[in-house]
Write an enzyme that holds these catalytic residues in place. Structure first.
Site, short mmCIF file in Angstrom:
data_model
loop_
_atom_site.label_atom_id
_atom_site.label_comp_id
_atom_site.label_asym_id
_atom_site.label_seq_id
_atom_site.Cartn_x
_atom_site.Cartn_y
_atom_site.Cartn_z
N GLY A 10 -16.14 -43.56 24.23
CA GLY A 10 -16.62 -42.44 23.41
C GLY A 10 -18.08 -42.10 23.68
N MET A 11 -18.57 -41.09 22.97
CA MET A 11 -19.94 -40.61 23.18
C MET A 11 -20.95 -41.73 22.89
SD MET A 11 -21.61 -37.13 21.74
CE MET A 11 -21.57 -37.49 20.00
N LEU A 12 -20.85 -42.36 21.73
CA LEU A 12 -21.75 -43.47 21.42
C LEU A 12 -21.35 -44.73 22.17
CD1 LEU A 12 -24.02 -44.84 19.82
CD2 LEU A 12 -22.37 -45.21 17.95
N ASP A 36 -5.86 -50.92 20.30
CA ASP A 36 -5.69 -49.71 19.50
C ASP A 36 -5.96 -50.09 18.04
OD1 ASP A 36 -4.65 -47.62 17.95
OD2 ASP A 36 -3.24 -47.06 19.56
N THR A 64 -13.04 -38.64 14.67
CA THR A 64 -14.31 -37.93 14.47
C THR A 64 -14.17 -36.41 14.32
OG1 THR A 64 -14.64 -37.96 16.87
CG2 THR A 64 -15.72 -39.69 15.61
N TYR A 127 -12.75 -36.72 6.27
CA TYR A 127 -13.48 -37.55 7.24
C TYR A 127 -14.45 -38.49 6.52
CZ TYR A 127 -17.06 -38.73 10.73
OH TYR A 127 -17.97 -39.41 11.52
N LYS A 131 -14.17 -42.55 6.11
CA LYS A 131 -15.24 -43.38 6.68
C LYS A 131 -15.84 -44.27 5.59
CE LYS A 131 -16.98 -43.38 10.26
NZ LYS A 131 -16.72 -44.27 11.45
N1 LIG Z 1 -20.39 -37.52 16.42
C1 LIG Z 1 -21.23 -37.46 15.39
O1 LIG Z 1 -21.97 -36.49 15.20
C2 LIG Z 1 -21.33 -38.63 14.44
C3 LIG Z 1 -22.23 -38.55 13.37
C4 LIG Z 1 -22.35 -39.63 12.51
C5 LIG Z 1 -21.58 -40.77 12.70
N2 LIG Z 1 -20.70 -40.82 13.74
C6 LIG Z 1 -19.89 -42.05 13.93
O2 LIG Z 1 -20.31 -42.63 15.15
C7 LIG Z 1 -19.21 -43.32 15.74
C8 LIG Z 1 -19.03 -42.86 17.19
O3 LIG Z 1 -18.74 -41.47 17.19
P1 LIG Z 1 -18.57 -40.66 18.56
O4 LIG Z 1 -18.89 -39.24 18.26
O5 LIG Z 1 -19.26 -41.38 19.66
O6 LIG Z 1 -16.99 -40.79 18.77
P2 LIG Z 1 -16.08 -40.16 19.92
O7 LIG Z 1 -16.90 -39.67 21.06
O8 LIG Z 1 -15.13 -39.21 19.25
O9 LIG Z 1 -15.28 -41.43 20.46
C9 LIG Z 1 -14.27 -41.99 19.72
C10 LIG Z 1 -13.81 -43.24 20.43
O10 LIG Z 1 -12.76 -43.81 19.64
C11 LIG Z 1 -11.72 -44.16 20.51
N3 LIG Z 1 -10.44 -44.18 19.81
C12 LIG Z 1 -9.76 -43.12 19.30
N4 LIG Z 1 -8.62 -43.55 18.74
C13 LIG Z 1 -8.59 -44.89 18.91
C14 LIG Z 1 -7.68 -45.91 18.55
N5 LIG Z 1 -6.53 -45.63 17.88
N6 LIG Z 1 -7.94 -47.19 18.87
C15 LIG Z 1 -9.08 -47.51 19.56
N7 LIG Z 1 -9.98 -46.59 19.92
C16 LIG Z 1 -9.74 -45.30 19.60
C17 LIG Z 1 -11.74 -43.10 21.59
O11 LIG Z 1 -11.03 -43.57 22.71
P3 LIG Z 1 -10.29 -42.58 23.75
O12 LIG Z 1 -11.30 -42.33 24.81
O13 LIG Z 1 -9.12 -43.38 24.20
O14 LIG Z 1 -9.91 -41.34 22.98
C18 LIG Z 1 -13.25 -43.01 21.83
O15 LIG Z 1 -13.67 -44.05 22.67
C19 LIG Z 1 -18.01 -43.05 14.83
O16 LIG Z 1 -17.89 -44.13 13.94
C20 LIG Z 1 -18.40 -41.81 14.06
O17 LIG Z 1 -17.76 -41.76 12.80
C21 LIG Z 1 -20.55 -39.77 14.62
#
Ligand SMILES: NC(=O)c1ccc[n+]([C@@H]2O[C@H](COP(=O)([O-])OP(=O)(O)OC[C@H]3O[C@@H](n4cnc5c(N)ncnc54)[C@H](OP(=O)(O)O)[C@@H]3O)[C@@H](O)[C@H]2O)c1
Length: 292
Positions: A10-12, A36, A64, A127, A131
């Site tokens: 993922g992004m982070l 998973d 997300t 969401y 969370k």
């Molecule tokens: N984005 C924001 O602006 C934001 C803001 C505040 C907090 N956050 C939090 O920061 C964290 C990281 O967010 P992000 O934006 O980096 O997320 P993201 O880019 O959407 O990445 C999500 C990750 O979760 C994995 N995933 C999805 N379903 C899964 C499953 N069933 N089992 C295992 N892995 C699974 C995805 O894998 P695949 O590659 O296989 O899909 C991907 O690696 C999250 O906890 C989010 O709530 C995000």
């Protein structure tokens, strides 16, 4: 340390994997097929012999899609609420410390000064609600859990608001951007460093806030992201006219908090160095950003 990263694609997560490697830690980031979060049977590998013993597990996986979660509640519950519970129990069985990432969307945005860790939560949508419940599951399932709330993430390896704005500008679109919501934009490269600093400091279990040090509106962030990208990549396109609009002029399925700036005081009191300012972080983001 020997670290397990969930959501390492993922992004982070991809920046957390890179930072762990940069610091010389041993990293294991299995793909979703092997770990998973919605499959408790697969978590049996965590305390077991198969993968060896981990010191820390970083959970960067989540559902997300904030608006889609409203109509996909069951999947959001599986991933954001039940998953962290299974993961925490498996980590607890294996004596693995858990760092679980959460969000500013657990708050309703009624405050006008930065949210502290013990401020009451009141999510506005599915969401945020899932969370928040996931935080509780993660804390209850493993007495060695750090929940780290962050906000307004952007990084080169995923979809983010700055990327969308830059792409829209390059495509010659007219931009109208919400100018009355305030938050703290957080660069994933900097957050990854902070998460590692925190894990290495090994603080008391509990909730921590970790976000970029500056407040912004979406409008201000759009202007800065485009201006920075233009100067970093020496683009000839004119800067766009961006129309600042009110939240009510951009209806979305989920209500967003009007104000969700997080206070980093707890981190600072531990001696954790603050993240870089927005200009510097955006510059690195723009240098790393690949648009195709
Ligand atoms: N984005 C924001 O602006 C934001 C803001 C505040 C907090 N956050 C939090 O920061 C964290 C990281 O967010 P992000 O934006 O980096 O997320 P993201 O880019 O959407 O990445 C999500 C990750 O979760 C994995 N995933 C999805 N379903 C899964 C499953 N069933 N089992 C295992 N892995 C699974 C995805 O894998 P695949 O590659 O296989 O899909 C991907 O690696 C999250 O906890 C989010 O709530 C995000």
């Amino acid at each position: 340390m020997r670290a397990l990263v969930v959501g390492g694609t993922g992004m982070l997560g991809s920046d957390v994997v890179a930072e762990l490697e940069r610091r010389g830690h041993e990293v294991f980031a299995p793909p979703r097929e092997e770990l998973d979060l919605t499959r408790p049977d697969l978590m049996a590998h965590i305390p077991g012999e198969t993968w060896g013993r981990f010191d820390w597990c970083f959970n960067c996986a989540a559902y997300t899609a904030v608006d889609k979660a409203e109509e996909d509640r069951d999947e959001a519950i599986r991933l954001n609420l039940l998953g962290p519970g299974y993961l925490a129990s498996a980590c607890s069985l294996g004596g693995v410390k858990l760092l679980h990432v959460s969000t500013d969307f657990v708050f309703d945005g009624d405050k006008s000064e930065p949210y502290e860790e013990d401020d009451p939560t009141h999510p506005l949508g599915v969401y945020g609600e899932t969370k928040r419940e996931g935080e509780r599951e993660a804390l209850a399932g493993n007495m060695n859990t750090l929940v780290v709330r962050t906000s307004w993430l952007y990084g080169p390896n995923g979809k983010s608001f700055p990327r969308t704005m830059i792409q829209a500008w390059l495509a010659g679109k007219n931009l109208r951007v919400v100018a009355d919501q305030r938050g703290s934009p957080t660069y994933t490269g900097d957050l990854a460093r902070t998460l590692l600093d925190l894990a290495e400091a090994n603080p008391m279990p509990g909730i921590y806030h970790a976000s970029g040090p500056e407040e912004s509106t979406w409008y201000e962030l759009a202007v800065k992201a485009i201006t920075t990208y233009r100067s970093v990549h020496l683009r000839a396109e004119d800067l766009p006219e961006i129309e600042p609009i009110a939240t009510e002029d951009w209806p979305t399925p989920t209500k967003r908090p009007m104000y969700s700036v997080l206070s980093n005081n707890k981190l600072t009191s531990l001696g954790i160095r603050p993240m870089r300012g927005l200009d510097e972080a955006l510059e690195e983001f723009c240098r790393r950003l690949r648009l195709d």
